[in-house]
Design an enzyme around this catalytic site. Structure first.
Site, PDB file in Angstrom:
ATOM      1  N   HIS A   1       0.818  -1.222   0.000  1.00  0.00           N
ATOM      2  CA  HIS A   1       0.000   0.000   0.000  1.00  0.00           C
ATOM      3  C   HIS A   1       0.846   1.263   0.000  1.00  0.00           C
ATOM      4  CE1 HIS A   1      -4.039  -1.845   0.817  1.00  0.00           C
ATOM      5  NE2 HIS A   1      -3.222  -2.869   1.031  1.00  0.00           N
TER       6      HIS A   1
ATOM      7  N   ASP B   1       3.376   9.538  -0.925  1.00  0.00           N
ATOM      8  CA  ASP B   1       2.232   8.754  -0.459  1.00  0.00           C
ATOM      9  C   ASP B   1       1.982   7.619  -1.438  1.00  0.00           C
ATOM     10  OD1 ASP B   1       0.075   8.090   1.127  1.00  0.00           O
ATOM     11  OD2 ASP B   1      -0.718  10.130   1.193  1.00  0.00           O
TER      12      ASP B   1
HETATM   13  O1  F6P Z   1      -0.886   3.575   4.433  1.00  0.00           O
HETATM   14  C1  F6P Z   1      -0.460   2.435   5.040  1.00  0.00           C
HETATM   15  C2  F6P Z   1      -1.164   2.167   6.344  1.00  0.00           C
HETATM   16  O2  F6P Z   1      -0.754   0.938   6.861  1.00  0.00           O
HETATM   17  C3  F6P Z   1      -2.674   2.201   6.198  1.00  0.00           C
HETATM   18  O3  F6P Z   1      -3.217   1.016   5.791  1.00  0.00           O
HETATM   19  C4  F6P Z   1      -3.121   2.608   7.558  1.00  0.00           C
HETATM   20  O4  F6P Z   1      -4.354   3.214   7.550  1.00  0.00           O
HETATM   21  C5  F6P Z   1      -2.038   3.564   7.963  1.00  0.00           C
HETATM   22  O5  F6P Z   1      -0.875   3.161   7.309  1.00  0.00           O
HETATM   23  C6  F6P Z   1      -1.825   3.655   9.469  1.00  0.00           C
HETATM   24  O6  F6P Z   1      -1.568   2.432   9.971  1.00  0.00           O
HETATM   25  P1  F6P Z   1      -1.263   2.070  11.480  1.00  0.00           P
HETATM   26  O7  F6P Z   1      -2.047   2.990  12.341  1.00  0.00           O
HETATM   27  O8  F6P Z   1      -1.740   0.675  11.576  1.00  0.00           O
HETATM   28  O9  F6P Z   1       0.197   2.184  11.676  1.00  0.00           O
END
Ligand code: F6P
Length: 491
Positions: A173, A384
């Site tokens: 992602h 991003d």
């Molecule tokens: O963008 C990557 C990501 O893992 C998203 O899926 C998630 O919303 C964000 O980062 C924050 O993730 P976390 O709070 O689990 O570290």
């Protein structure tokens, strides 16, 4: 052979557990990019989601209660939830450590911020192995296992070691960095080799895919077939498919919610309290990759160089708390609050403050009300993977009158570049000029641009994303995992 169920594996489960009394717990849907994207895909298809419940095992309900809570949460969403317990030490070293102090900054091109502590690697391997064990325990032999994101790169390697012959897909992602940055990683070979244990590796953009292929060629010397969207890495005994699959949103859900009465009421309240003003919206998780201080300085620059903006615009900056235990994030919060205070102190007049700063999570209705009512979205991450806020803003802009200002370093720019105002987030004057341009844009131009943006996102929505990934992975679409009317999670 048809894959029977989709088994999604990600660091977090799509739910949040909260203590509601000394011995009682509540389970609510989670937020965040991955959950927003995958929730509608799995919903009511009888699949499974494997992840960490978000709390240290020491603070979690006991196993029986947790199982019961997750069964309840799973029944509501139409898929089973299976948990991987992590203790405080594992969370510190694997999640805060390897994932968030190494891979996160490195993959966002910010390697001076990396802390390459070797104990983090051991924990990363250990926790990935735990996730793999959970897959072995719960996945059927015809299920399609789909692993998500940088936390879990080693899962396929561990599964292969355990003898699992399933087809396994992986989607990253976040961005994949270029070779000269990736080279800094002490575990660069292990990470690349582990990725090659998947059958399909998906990236957000062609640029990320190209970066990955560049690393494979330079470090492992494999040949690569195909270019552009999809291709394969030729290994001795097999091929690994590698593609660009830009993730999206449930367009209809946002657009329908934006049309609802409750959103209309909230949107009206926002504008009624800030009359005769164009509203500029920033929405970000608290994160140094989002470029919030750079954006505030650009807004300051716009107010200085274009004084006609004063009393005519208000920046609503929403910051959603995140990763509060990492020191960098706490420092960033202080920096943002210092800048907000400074800029408001400099320009505020009776009846007008240039920035409204919100530091908490909004409900979906509140968020969509801001999307619908704000005339300009200012989305300027330094880097991003995709940035779904940009797509959500357009989907909710049902009057077609919003202007999207978007960083050229967000993955979304590769799809939305023609009709967004693209900016370099490091270029303070350039961002300020774009704010002025958006402010001055006439109705007709706004409508034309926003209509095209909305059409693009409508055509390439979340279902289109899943379909293109599954077609590349198992030659099936989402329809091959039919909706189940009466869903009972299979234990
Ligand atoms: O963008 C990557 C990501 O893992 C998203 O899926 C998630 O919303 C964000 O980062 C924050 O993730 P976390 O709070 O689990 O570290």
């Amino acid at each position: 052979m048809t894959a029977e169920r989709l088994v999604v594996v990600s660091n977090r489960l799509p739910v949040v557990l909260k203590r509601s009394g000394s011995d009682t717990w509540q389970i609510t849907p989670g937020s965040g990019g991955l959950v927003t994207a995958m929730g509608p895909v799995l919903r009511n298809r009888g699949g499974m989601w494997i992840g960490w419940p978000g709390l240290a095992s020491e603070d979690c309900p006991d196993e029986e209660s947790l199982g019961r809570l997750l069964t309840e949460g799973g029944s509501r969403s139409g898929y089973a939830l299976k948990y991987v317990y992590l203790d405080r030490d594992e969370i510190d070293r694997y999640y805060y450590g390897f994932a968030n102090e190494i891979l996160w900054p490195l993959f966002h091109d910010l390697f001076p911020q990396c802390n390459f502590d070797p104990v983090y690697w051991e924990a990363y391997e250990g926790v990935n192995c735990k996730f793999a064990r959970c897959v072995v325990e719960h996945a059927g032999k015809n299920d399609y296992v789909w692993v998500h994101d940088y936390h879990l790169i080693l899962v396929a390697r561990e599964l292969r070691r355990m003898g699992l012959g399933h087809r396994i897909g992986f989607f990253l992602h976040v961005p994949f960095p270029p070779l000269d940055i990736f080279l800094k990683l002490p575990w660069r070979f292990q990470i690349l080799e582990a990725l090659l244990e998947y059958d399909l590796i998906g990236f957000q953009t062609v640029r990320d895919r190209r970066n990955f292929i560049g690393c494979i060629r330079a470090l492992l010397g494999y040949k690569v077939k195909g270019r552009g969207q999809i291709g394969s890495i030729i290994m001795n005994d097999r091929e690994v498919h590698v593609g660009a699959f830009p993730i999206s949103i449930d367009f209809k859900e946002f657009s329908d919610l934006a049309r609802s009465g409750e959103v209309a009421d909230q949107a009206w309240i926002v504008h009624a309290n800030l009359p005769k003003m164009q509203l500029i919206l920033g929405v970000d998780r608290l994160d140094y990759t989002k470029g919030i201080p750079h954006r505030l300085l650009a807004f300051d620059n716009a107010l200085t160089r274009y004084p006609e903006l004063r009393r005519k615009v208000t920046l609503i900056q929403v910051v959603v708390p995140s990763r509060r235990e990492v020191e960098e994030y706490e420092k960033l919060k202080q920096e943002i609050e210092r800048l907000v205070g400074e800029i408001n102190g400099k320009y505020t007049e009776v009846g007008w403050s240039p920035i409204h700063y919100i530091f908490h999570t909004l409900t979906r209705t509140e968020l969509v009300a801001y999307y619908r009512t704000c005339e300009i979205a200012l989305i300027t991450p330094l880097k991003d993977g995709m940035n779904l806020v940009a797509k959500e803003y357009c989907a909710s802009s049902i009057e077609d009158n919003g202007v999207l200002i978007l960083s050229e370093f967000a993955g979304a720019a590769a799809q939305l570049y023609q009709d967004a105002l693209l900016v370099n987030p490091y270029d303070r004057q350039g961002v300020a000029d774009a704010i002025y341009k958006a402010f001055s844009m006439n109705e007709e131009q706004r409508r034309e641009r926003m209509r095209r943006l909305r059409n693009q996102i409508r055509r390439h929505d979340i279902i289109d994303w899943v379909d293109s990934f599954l077609r590349a992975g198992i030659a099936k679409g989402l329809d091959d995992f039919p909706l189940t009317e009466f869903f009972v999670p299979r234990q």
